[in-house]
Motif scaffolding. Structure first.
Motif, short mmCIF file in Angstrom:
data_model
loop_
_atom_site.label_atom_id
_atom_site.label_comp_id
_atom_site.label_asym_id
_atom_site.label_seq_id
_atom_site.Cartn_x
_atom_site.Cartn_y
_atom_site.Cartn_z
N CYS A 49 0.86 -1.19 0.00
CA CYS A 49 0.00 0.00 0.00
C CYS A 49 0.89 1.24 0.00
CB CYS A 49 -0.96 -0.01 1.18
SG CYS A 49 -1.87 -1.55 1.39
N ASP A 73 0.27 -0.92 -4.83
CA ASP A 73 -0.82 -0.06 -4.38
C ASP A 73 -1.98 -0.19 -5.36
OD1 ASP A 73 -0.94 2.41 -2.22
OD2 ASP A 73 -2.32 2.70 -3.89
N ALA A 118 -1.74 2.02 6.52
CA ALA A 118 -2.63 1.35 5.56
C ALA A 118 -3.17 0.02 6.04
CB ALA A 118 -1.91 1.16 4.23
#
Length: 267
Positions: A49, A73, A118
């Motif tokens: 992420c 991501d 994240a």
């Protein structure tokens, strides 16, 4: 064309605003996370992420030119930002992948897995943590950052209040990423969570992070994050929220961005 993941939509739409926080928040905390993980020359690294590369760049610099550094991501827009930074710095060891990290399967195991602000977005956080751990070699390290208890609370509460005044039906107090954040927002809770994922040597350090925000940066934080989803659909109502919210914060506002930096080892 396949349907876009909701988080990808949010961060693609807010990529430029998200990146405006990089100098004051994402970059220094990315450097801190890489330092805590003690990324060394030649180590293979996953930035899970990865966003705009605030972690990827220092990780690639620390790992050196012969290392493998994968940035994964959902947001193609943020990965473009990250890739541009790596190109500017001639970091050819970094690769950028538009993918859900939960389905990411590398060719080899990593020495280090990093995840900045994240892990709480993973729908089933425990299963997500186990997946990240599965990508590590034995003896590899996981390092993550997450919001500490009290972080962002005043800021988000003010936004919620002004959105509600415009008739927005706010989400339930309990649910999704918020529950995940609350379940790991102290050193004790984060340590228990990572130990339950099978990790050892867990260290969770509370780091005070006061961030000075101008009104422009304060609004960028809203528009560059999932907070943008709370705004009224009507442009006039959204503008009234912005005006009232920023008036409450004042010309200069200090954001409580206190952070837990958590490191652990896979047996």
């Amino acid at each position: 064309m396949p349907e876009q993941h909701p988080l990808a939509e949010t961060f693609n739409a807010g990529a430029l605003d998200f990146e405006r926080l990089a100098p004051s928040l994402w970059n220094p905390m990315g450097n801190a996370l890489v330092a805590a993980a003690d990324v060394s020359m030649g180590e293979s690294v996953l930035d899970a992420c990865s966003g705009g590369g605030a972690i990827t760049v220092p990780a690639a610099q620390s790992a050196g030119p012969e290392a493998v550094v994968d940035a994964v991501d959902l947001s193609a827009e943020l990965l473009e930002v990250a890739a541009a930074k790596a190109q500017t710095l001639s970091l050819e060891n970094a690769s950028f992948h538009v993918s859900d990290v939960l389905s990411w399967q590398p060719v080899t195991e990593y020495d280090v897995v990093l995840c900045g602000y994240a892990v709480f977005f993973l729908p089933d956080m425990d299963a997500g943590l186990r997946h990240l751990v599965s990508l590590l070699r034995s003896g590899g390290r996981l390092a993550l950052s997450t919001w500490a208890e009290g972080a962002l609370t005043e800021f988000t509460s003010a936004l919620f209040r002004h959105c509600a005044a415009e008739g927005v039906e706010l989400p339930e107090a309990s649910g999704g990423s918020r529950d995940n954040m609350l379940s790991i927002n102290t050193p004790e809770k984060a340590t228990d969570r990572l130990q339950s994922a099978g990790l050892t040597g867990v260290k969770a350090v509370h780091t005070p992070v006061p961030v000075a925000l101008s009104q422009d940066l304060a609004w960028a934080l809203v528009m560059g994050s999932p907070l943008r989803q709370l705004l009224p659909a009507d442009p006039g109502a959204a503008e009234r929220v912005r005006t009232a919210f920023l008036a409450e914060l004042g010309e200069e506002y200090t954001l409580n961005a206190d952070t837990l930096i958590v490191t652990a080892v896979k047996p």
